[in-house]
Design a protein around this motif. Structure first.
Motif, PDB file in Angstrom:
ATOM      1  N   VAL A  27       3.879   4.765   2.052  1.00 49.75           N
ATOM      2  CA  VAL A  27       2.710   4.324   1.296  1.00 49.75           C
ATOM      3  C   VAL A  27       2.134   5.561   0.613  1.00 49.75           C
ATOM      4  CG1 VAL A  27       2.178   2.370   2.807  1.00 49.75           C
ATOM      5  CG2 VAL A  27       1.223   4.622   3.332  1.00 49.75           C
TER       6      VAL A  27
ATOM      7  N   ALA B 193      -4.878  -0.475   9.679  1.00 40.33           N
ATOM      8  CA  ALA B 193      -4.923  -1.901   9.351  1.00 40.33           C
ATOM      9  C   ALA B 193      -3.689  -2.640   9.845  1.00 40.33           C
ATOM     10  CB  ALA B 193      -5.067  -2.073   7.830  1.00 40.33           C
ATOM     11  N   ALA B 194      -2.515  -2.041   9.686  1.00 44.72           N
ATOM     12  CA  ALA B 194      -1.265  -2.753   9.956  1.00 44.72           C
ATOM     13  C   ALA B 194      -1.003  -2.944  11.448  1.00 44.72           C
ATOM     14  CB  ALA B 194      -0.096  -2.013   9.313  1.00 44.72           C
TER      15      ALA B 194
ATOM     16  N   LYS C 126      -3.332   7.106   1.566  1.00 45.67           N
ATOM     17  CA  LYS C 126      -3.625   5.803   2.181  1.00 45.67           C
ATOM     18  C   LYS C 126      -2.940   5.600   3.522  1.00 45.67           C
ATOM     19  CE  LYS C 126      -4.389   3.341  -2.204  1.00 45.67           C
ATOM     20  NZ  LYS C 126      -3.958   2.203  -3.057  1.00 45.67           N
TER      21      LYS C 126
ATOM     22  N   LEU D 295       3.315  -6.342   3.667  1.00 47.17           N
ATOM     23  CA  LEU D 295       2.154  -5.457   3.760  1.00 47.17           C
ATOM     24  C   LEU D 295       2.363  -4.183   2.959  1.00 47.17           C
ATOM     25  CD1 LEU D 295       1.161  -5.705   7.550  1.00 47.17           C
ATOM     26  CD2 LEU D 295      -0.214  -6.433   5.591  1.00 47.17           C
ATOM     27  N   VAL D 296       3.558  -3.612   3.074  1.00 51.83           N
ATOM     28  CA  VAL D 296       3.862  -2.386   2.329  1.00 51.83           C
ATOM     29  C   VAL D 296       3.701  -2.626   0.833  1.00 51.83           C
ATOM     30  CG1 VAL D 296       5.710  -0.791   1.699  1.00 51.83           C
ATOM     31  CG2 VAL D 296       5.364  -1.401   4.082  1.00 51.83           C
TER      32      VAL D 296
ATOM     33  N   ASP E 176      -5.245   4.724   6.542  1.00 53.63           N
ATOM     34  CA  ASP E 176      -5.825   3.392   6.402  1.00 53.63           C
ATOM     35  C   ASP E 176      -4.774   2.315   6.650  1.00 53.63           C
ATOM     36  OD1 ASP E 176      -8.324   4.442   5.771  1.00 53.63           O
ATOM     37  OD2 ASP E 176      -7.926   4.439   3.619  1.00 53.63           O
ATOM     38  N   PHE E 177      -3.563   2.543   6.157  1.00 53.98           N
ATOM     39  CA  PHE E 177      -2.492   1.577   6.360  1.00 53.98           C
ATOM     40  C   PHE E 177      -2.190   1.396   7.845  1.00 53.98           C
ATOM     41  CE2 PHE E 177       1.989   0.688   7.152  1.00 53.98           C
ATOM     42  CZ  PHE E 177       2.146  -0.508   6.465  1.00 53.98           C
TER      43      PHE E 177
ATOM     44  N   GLU F   8       1.764  -4.835  -0.609  1.00 56.73           N
ATOM     45  CA  GLU F   8       0.336  -4.970  -0.905  1.00 56.73           C
ATOM     46  C   GLU F   8      -0.359  -3.619  -0.994  1.00 56.73           C
ATOM     47  OE1 GLU F   8      -1.254  -7.499   2.096  1.00 56.73           O
ATOM     48  OE2 GLU F   8       0.067  -9.191   1.594  1.00 56.73           O
ATOM     49  N   TRP F   9       0.158  -2.641  -0.247  1.00 51.38           N
ATOM     50  CA  TRP F   9      -0.444  -1.309  -0.248  1.00 51.38           C
ATOM     51  C   TRP F   9       0.181  -0.384  -1.305  1.00 51.38           C
ATOM     52  CZ3 TRP F   9      -4.273   0.988   2.960  1.00 51.38           C
ATOM     53  CH2 TRP F   9      -4.881   0.100   3.855  1.00 51.38           C
ATOM     54  N   GLY F  10       1.058  -0.924  -2.140  1.00 52.14           N
ATOM     55  CA  GLY F  10       1.651  -0.113  -3.200  1.00 52.14           C
ATOM     56  C   GLY F  10       2.682   0.867  -2.703  1.00 52.14           C
ATOM     57  N   GLY F  11       3.373   0.514  -1.593  1.00 52.49           N
ATOM     58  CA  GLY F  11       4.330   1.435  -0.992  1.00 52.49           C
ATOM     59  C   GLY F  11       5.765   1.052  -1.259  1.00 52.49           C
TER      60      GLY F  11
END
Length: 473
Positions: A354, A365-366, A358, A420-421, A361-362, A423-426
């Motif tokens: 990611v 959250a994850a 971030k 999820l990745v 934060d990832f 969504e986080w731009g990863g």
């Protein structure tokens, strides 16, 4: 005579007895990937010793429409070097192409074959007072060609970058048997596309890497390895920024792991002792290095760096390795996380990235999100905080049947992790490639324009589709 038999006779004549075998006892150990997830069959295993031999073989494969699956040390994590179950492909071993050329000490570079083992390259460079600044847990089996084909990373990316940054020149055999040769490195070269970069990370789908000119750096004259305990991954990120300011380019490694991973390693390896007296939610492994010009000042620099970190409440506790043995013991803990987790039972592992800023934060959250969605599982995140690479593992509930869980919940969990990745731009692959493990997820989540461009390049360079079919795209 069948088409297949005609090919085998021509290949045998070209490569000789040592260069081509159909002996299943010799081939079978190479038909399963390192993790044991994928197993295939092969028509034969080819082991050319030179680029010319390989080029002749590829021309034969193109003529007879025989697929080719290139393989280095077979230490990949995504099944990228394992043939399918059809038994129609030639398994191509590059391990005989293991020549290391004369090391250019002044130019700090070396040209070597694709089959050179990473640890052997390390030793050759060290003998000349230099080093190749990429290392990983599988250095005793991983080969230069495999590292290039997957754009491998490792623990020193923070300072030196991945293989893309370390390859100065490249040689490869294309799908029609032509040899692409750009081994001579140029600091400036604006003759159009940087074609070697197209081949790096392409997992053998566009061409077969046969040799490379690699960047070397000054040998480490002194290193300081630090183990620190912090209250959160957010605190670890703040500590990283402090260390980058204090140490600059001398900061070479910055790894994070949770208390649970440390405990798993201690349970798995009773001889391991925790570096710090108490438990901490998160642990940080820091390595700072210097060449001869900065060796004498390095320890003072690190002590001042830690003193300032304590004054700013950036960490709870820390210890500097007293000697090289203790430094290696610290790194052994980090390198033993994966086998320690395997010993606990079935799990799904994810090599993801990611944006660097971030990553805390990832993780925050994850981890609770996945554990709430899949009660009884345990999500573990660790890895390279300085480059955004998260090793995100989800361990099955106790008592789970491994095969059943991995085919059911495990696959569903991986899909959710990759969602999820996105969504986080990863990226769903940070340093181990796509192979066949993540091919469908790449097709599902990848940018349609980027995927279309890659397919066009593949069609242009390999119109017959014989190079590592079923991988990446």
């Amino acid at each position: 005579m069948s088409e297949q038999q005609a090919f085998l006779e021509a290949a045998q004549s070209s490569l000789g007895a040592r260069g081509l075998t159909q002996d299943l006892d010799l081939i079978e150990p190479w038909l399963t990937d390192w993790r044991g997830r994928f197993q295939g069959k092969a028509l034969a295993m080819a082991s050319p010793a030179t680029t010319r031999e390989l080029a002749d073989l590829v021309r034969l494969c193109a003529q007879h429409r025989v697929p080719i699956v290139p393989q280095g040390g077979n230490s990949g994590m995504a099944g990228g070097a394992t043939p399918d179950e059809s038994g129609q492909a030639v398994l191509l071993s590059l391990r005989r192409m293991n020549t290391i050329g004369a090391i250019d000490v002044n130019g700090r570079k070396v040209t070597c074959g694709a089959g050179v083992i990473l640890q052997t390259l390390h030793e050759a460079a060290e003998a000349e007072g230099l080093r190749f600044p990429l290392t990983l847990g599988g250095k005793g089996s991983a080969t230069v060609g495999g590292l290039i084909s997957t754009n491998a990373g490792g623990t020193q990316v923070l300072r030196h970058g991945s293989m893309r940054a370390l390859v100065m020149g490249l040689e490869a055999v294309l799908a029609d048997g032509q040899v692409f040769s750009m081994l001579t490195p140029l600091k400036k070269d604006n003759r159009g596309f940087d074609l070697k970069q197209l081949l790096i990370g392409s997992e053998g789908t566009l061409g077969i890497v046969t040799a490379a000119t690699l960047k070397l750096v000054a040998a480490v004259a002194e290193r300081v390895v630090i183990w620190a305990g912090v209250s959160s991954v957010q605190a670890a990120r703040t500590l990283l920024l402090h260390c980058e300011d204090a140490a600059g380019d001398a900061l070479e490694g910055f790894e994070i792991l949770p208390q649970a991973s440390l405990e798993a390693v201690i349970d798995h390896m009773p001889s391991v002792r925790p570096p710090l007296a108490g438990a901490h939610p998160w642990h940080v492994l820091i390595e700072v290095v210097a060449d001869r010009s900065g060796a004498e000042r390095l320890r003072d620099l690190c002590e001042n760096m830690l003193e300032q970190a304590f004054e700013r409440d950036l960490l709870d506790d820390a210890v500097i390795a007293a000697n090289e043995s203790q430094a290696e013991a610290f790194w052994l803990i980090r390198d033993s996380i994966a086998p320690a987790e395997r010993a606990r039972g079935p799990a799904v592992q994810h090599d993801i990235s990611v944006p660097v800023d971030k990553m805390p934060d990832f993780i925050d959250a994850a981890v609770p999100h996945l554990e709430a969605q899949w009660p009884g599982t345990e999500a573990i995140a660790f890895g390279h905080l300085g480059d955004g690479n998260v090793h995100f593992h989800v361990i099955a509930p106790q008592g789970s049947d491994g095969a059943t869980w991995q085919q059911g919940d495990g696959k569903a969990i991986s899909r959710q992790v990759y969602d999820l990745v996105g969504e986080w731009g990863g990226s769903i692959s940070a340093e181990h490639g796509i192979g066949q493990l993540k091919r469908d997820d790449l097709a599902r989540l990848g940018d349609p324009v980027a995927l279309d461009m890659m397919r066009r390049v593949k069609q242009a360079l390999d119109p017959l589709g014989i190079l590592n079919p079923g991988k990446l795209l």
